[in-house]
Design a protein around this motif. Structure first.
Motif, PDB file in Angstrom:
ATOM      1  N   ARG A 128       0.601  -1.268   0.234  1.00 18.43           N
ATOM      2  CA  ARG A 128      -0.038  -0.338  -0.013  1.00 18.43           C
ATOM      3  C   ARG A 128       1.204   1.478  -0.170  1.00 18.43           C
ATOM      4  NH1 ARG A 128      -5.187  -1.805   1.207  1.00 18.43           N
ATOM      5  NH2 ARG A 128      -6.220   0.149  -0.086  1.00 18.43           N
ATOM      6  N   PRO A 129       1.786   1.018  -0.710  1.00 20.00           N
ATOM      7  CA  PRO A 129       2.718   2.395  -0.833  1.00 20.00           C
ATOM      8  C   PRO A 129       1.746   4.254  -1.101  1.00 20.00           C
ATOM      9  CG  PRO A 129       2.836   1.459  -2.516  1.00 20.00           C
ATOM     10  CD  PRO A 129       1.971   0.197  -1.932  1.00 20.00           C
ATOM     11  N   LEU A 130       1.105   4.021  -2.553  1.00 19.97           N
ATOM     12  CA  LEU A 130       0.150   5.238  -2.126  1.00 19.97           C
ATOM     13  C   LEU A 130      -0.801   5.501  -1.986  1.00 19.97           C
ATOM     14  CD1 LEU A 130      -0.484   4.553  -6.324  1.00 19.97           C
ATOM     15  CD2 LEU A 130       1.206   5.966  -5.035  1.00 19.97           C
ATOM     16  N   LEU A 131      -1.452   4.751  -0.810  1.00 22.49           N
ATOM     17  CA  LEU A 131      -2.250   4.982   0.528  1.00 22.49           C
ATOM     18  C   LEU A 131      -0.686   5.438   1.574  1.00 22.49           C
ATOM     19  CD1 LEU A 131      -4.163   4.532   2.093  1.00 22.49           C
ATOM     20  CD2 LEU A 131      -3.445   2.315   3.792  1.00 22.49           C
ATOM     21  N   ALA A 132      -0.011   5.126   1.530  1.00 21.90           N
ATOM     22  CA  ALA A 132       0.798   5.106   3.253  1.00 21.90           C
ATOM     23  C   ALA A 132       1.546   6.527   2.310  1.00 21.90           C
ATOM     24  CB  ALA A 132       2.191   4.504   2.534  1.00 21.90           C
ATOM     25  N   GLY A 133       1.492   7.213   1.067  1.00 25.69           N
ATOM     26  CA  GLY A 133       1.999   8.176   0.726  1.00 25.69           C
ATOM     27  C   GLY A 133       0.699   9.521   0.989  1.00 25.69           C
ATOM     28  N   VAL A 134      -0.302   8.724   0.467  1.00 27.06           N
ATOM     29  CA  VAL A 134      -1.810   9.900   1.305  1.00 27.06           C
ATOM     30  C   VAL A 134      -1.861  10.240   2.434  1.00 27.06           C
ATOM     31  CG1 VAL A 134      -4.291  10.054   0.613  1.00 27.06           C
ATOM     32  CG2 VAL A 134      -3.165   9.381  -0.405  1.00 27.06           C
ATOM     33  N   LEU A 135      -1.699   9.362   3.835  1.00 23.32           N
ATOM     34  CA  LEU A 135      -1.224   9.497   4.772  1.00 23.32           C
ATOM     35  C   LEU A 135      -0.016   9.989   5.487  1.00 23.32           C
ATOM     36  CD1 LEU A 135      -2.900   5.693   5.834  1.00 23.32           C
ATOM     37  CD2 LEU A 135      -4.794   7.958   5.453  1.00 23.32           C
ATOM     38  N   ARG A 136       1.147  10.193   4.872  1.00 21.55           N
ATOM     39  CA  ARG A 136       1.874  10.560   5.125  1.00 21.55           C
ATOM     40  C   ARG A 136       1.732  12.432   4.499  1.00 21.55           C
ATOM     41  NH1 ARG A 136       7.521  10.275   2.161  1.00 21.55           N
ATOM     42  NH2 ARG A 136       8.500  11.518   3.267  1.00 21.55           N
ATOM     43  N   ALA A 137       1.026  12.483   3.389  1.00 23.74           N
ATOM     44  CA  ALA A 137       0.702  13.794   3.232  1.00 23.74           C
ATOM     45  C   ALA A 137      -0.626  14.708   4.078  1.00 23.74           C
ATOM     46  CB  ALA A 137       1.545  14.284   1.613  1.00 23.74           C
ATOM     47  N   LEU A 138      -1.634  14.277   3.638  1.00 27.08           N
ATOM     48  CA  LEU A 138      -2.537  14.554   3.681  1.00 27.08           C
ATOM     49  C   LEU A 138      -3.477  14.987   5.297  1.00 27.08           C
ATOM     50  CD1 LEU A 138      -5.473  15.869   1.935  1.00 27.08           C
ATOM     51  CD2 LEU A 138      -6.095  13.724   2.470  1.00 27.08           C
ATOM     52  N   PRO A 139      -3.205  14.317   5.632  1.00 28.69           N
ATOM     53  CA  PRO A 139      -3.243  14.597   7.539  1.00 28.69           C
ATOM     54  C   PRO A 139      -2.126  15.953   7.765  1.00 28.69           C
ATOM     55  CG  PRO A 139      -2.796  11.982   7.317  1.00 28.69           C
ATOM     56  CD  PRO A 139      -2.682  12.675   6.230  1.00 28.69           C
ATOM     57  N   ALA A 140      -0.541  15.558   7.752  1.00 33.09           N
ATOM     58  CA  ALA A 140      -0.072  16.210   7.784  1.00 33.09           C
ATOM     59  C   ALA A 140      -0.131  17.733   7.687  1.00 33.09           C
ATOM     60  CB  ALA A 140       1.701  15.942   7.785  1.00 33.09           C
ATOM     61  N   GLY A 141      -0.686  18.018   5.993  1.00 35.34           N
ATOM     62  CA  GLY A 141      -0.682  18.882   5.641  1.00 35.34           C
ATOM     63  C   GLY A 141      -1.930  19.695   5.934  1.00 35.34           C
ATOM     64  N   LEU A 142      -3.335  19.080   6.607  1.00 33.25           N
ATOM     65  CA  LEU A 142      -4.512  19.387   6.927  1.00 33.25           C
ATOM     66  C   LEU A 142      -4.121  19.917   8.346  1.00 33.25           C
ATOM     67  CD1 LEU A 142      -6.668  17.213   6.340  1.00 33.25           C
ATOM     68  CD2 LEU A 142      -6.677  19.269   5.509  1.00 33.25           C
ATOM     69  N   LEU A 143      -3.591  19.327   9.336  1.00 31.11           N
ATOM     70  CA  LEU A 143      -3.141  19.633  10.865  1.00 31.11           C
ATOM     71  C   LEU A 143      -2.310  21.095  10.550  1.00 31.11           C
ATOM     72  CD1 LEU A 143      -2.443  19.372  13.199  1.00 31.11           C
ATOM     73  CD2 LEU A 143      -0.231  18.019  13.136  1.00 31.11           C
ATOM     74  N   LEU A 144      -1.383  21.562   9.684  1.00 30.78           N
ATOM     75  CA  LEU A 144      -0.553  22.577   9.767  1.00 30.78           C
ATOM     76  C   LEU A 144      -1.114  23.726   9.053  1.00 30.78           C
ATOM     77  CD1 LEU A 144       3.218  21.469   8.072  1.00 30.78           C
ATOM     78  CD2 LEU A 144       2.648  22.080  10.534  1.00 30.78           C
ATOM     79  N   ILE A 145      -1.993  23.345   8.382  1.00 33.68           N
ATOM     80  CA  ILE A 145      -3.493  24.317   8.545  1.00 33.68           C
ATOM     81  C   ILE A 145      -4.074  25.370   9.163  1.00 33.68           C
ATOM     82  CG2 ILE A 145      -5.372  25.138   7.033  1.00 33.68           C
ATOM     83  CD1 ILE A 145      -4.310  23.730   4.696  1.00 33.68           C
ATOM     84  N   ALA A 146      -4.644  23.687   9.589  1.00 25.49           N
ATOM     85  CA  ALA A 146      -5.618  24.375  11.521  1.00 25.49           C
ATOM     86  C   ALA A 146      -4.814  24.992  11.971  1.00 25.49           C
ATOM     87  CB  ALA A 146      -5.368  23.258  11.622  1.00 25.49           C
ATOM     88  N   ILE A 147      -3.231  24.392  12.039  1.00 30.73           N
ATOM     89  CA  ILE A 147      -2.248  25.421  13.251  1.00 30.73           C
ATOM     90  C   ILE A 147      -2.278  26.841  13.072  1.00 30.73           C
ATOM     91  CG2 ILE A 147       0.067  25.605  14.358  1.00 30.73           C
ATOM     92  CD1 ILE A 147      -0.377  22.445  13.977  1.00 30.73           C
TER      93      ILE A 147
END
Length: 310
Positions: A26-45
């Motif tokens: 599941r490398p693509l899933l790992a890429g999504v879960l690596r980028a998307l939650p981190a990006g949303l967290l930084l936008i929220a902060i």
């Protein structure tokens, strides 16, 4: 420079985390879960959204640096031996040097070219195996990944946003994750119904340390250093990955591989010790640049294959 080097060093642990903690295949899933939650967290902060042209610029950079980059290296990882893909990916400093000369007016020196060639040779000795097969589509994907990553780094240097570093990091991580999400669902299907504690730990590490923390250091380095210098630092990833495989997984480390690591480190030092161009000091006082590509591609999570890195 040393702070920026921490980012590819962290990314060198991606292969170990993927093979030991994440679900297989599941490398693509790992890429999504690596980028998307981190990006949303930084936008929220930061509570900052793009303005004006930075809506489409964030999409372009996020696609180059994360979405398209991960997708192309996913294809390369599955159609090429890991050593071949990593060797082709190590062309990124040379590509970035050429693009910097064309788009930013940087001087392309003979020392840079020779250092880039030495870096490719060192990575090949470090990870390439005898009898490795070649696949036309896989080779094209690996080269395409190197081109989009180098283009993303150079454009991140050229487009300087008037916004905090963590905000611009969040924009691009979110854009890249959203671009990659449809491909992950189409190719790999929905996420697993059950994730173990080890899986959650692995995804958490990749998101918080491998994305939010390491990417911020990397993007800060793009602002302070030249694109060529930054991409040369990316050669640390296969060195760290090989060292961790030897220390933590008990993988063999031959004298040839050790010699390759020495060549990689030598090329990196040679590239970093050049006299900077006159405008480097001036640009170091501006607002931090937007994010660039991760220094490491998501490898195929098979422990018997060498890691795919760039």
């Amino acid at each position: 420079m040393l702070v920026t080097a921490l980012a590819p060093a962290v990314w060198g642990s991606t292969y170990l985390v993927t093979t030991e903690l994440l679900p297989p295949g599941r490398p693509l899933l790992a890429g999504v879960l690596r980028a998307l939650p981190a990006g949303l967290l930084l936008i929220a902060i930061t509570r900052r959204l793009p303005k004006g042209s930075w809506w489409w610029r964030s999409l372009v950079l996020g696609t180059l640096n994360i979405g398209a980059f991960f997708a192309l290296l996913f294809i390369a990882a599955y159609r090429l031996p890991g050593g071949v893909a990593a060797t082709l990916s190590s062309l990124q400093p040379l590509i970035a040097a050429g693009l910097s000369a064309a788009l930013l007016g940087d001087r392309l020196s003979l020392r840079t070219v020779l250092s880039g060639v030495a870096g490719v040779a060192g990575v090949s000795l470090l990870v390439l195996r005898a009898g490795a097969r070649l696949d036309g589509l896989g080779v094209a994907a690996a080269l395409g990944g190197a081109v989009v990553m180098a283009t993303g780094v150079v454009l991140s240097k050229r487009w300087t946003p008037q916004a905090p570093l963590l905000a611009t990091t969040g924009w691009q991580l979110t854009a890249g994750g959203l671009v990659l999400l449809p491909a992950a669902l189409l190719v790999e299907g929905p996420p697993p119904a059950h994730l173990t504690g080890a899986n959650l730990l692995g995804y958490g590490y990749l998101g918080l340390i491998g994305a939010a923390f390491a990417y911020a250091l990397w993007f800060r380095g793009i602002h302070a250093l030249s694109p060529t210098s930054v991409t040369f630092l990316g050669l640390l990833s296969p060195v760290v990955a090989t060292a961790l495989g030897w220390l933590a997984l008990g993988q063999d480390l031959s004298l040839v591989q050790a010699f390759g690591a020495v060549i990689v480190l030598g090329s990196l030092v040679a590239a970093q010790t050049q006299r900077p161009r006159a405008t480097a000091t001036a640009t170091a006082t501006e607002v931090p640049a937007a994010p660039a590509a991760p220094a490491v591609a998501e490898p195929r999570p098979a422990a018997h294959r060498p890691p795919v890195h760039h």
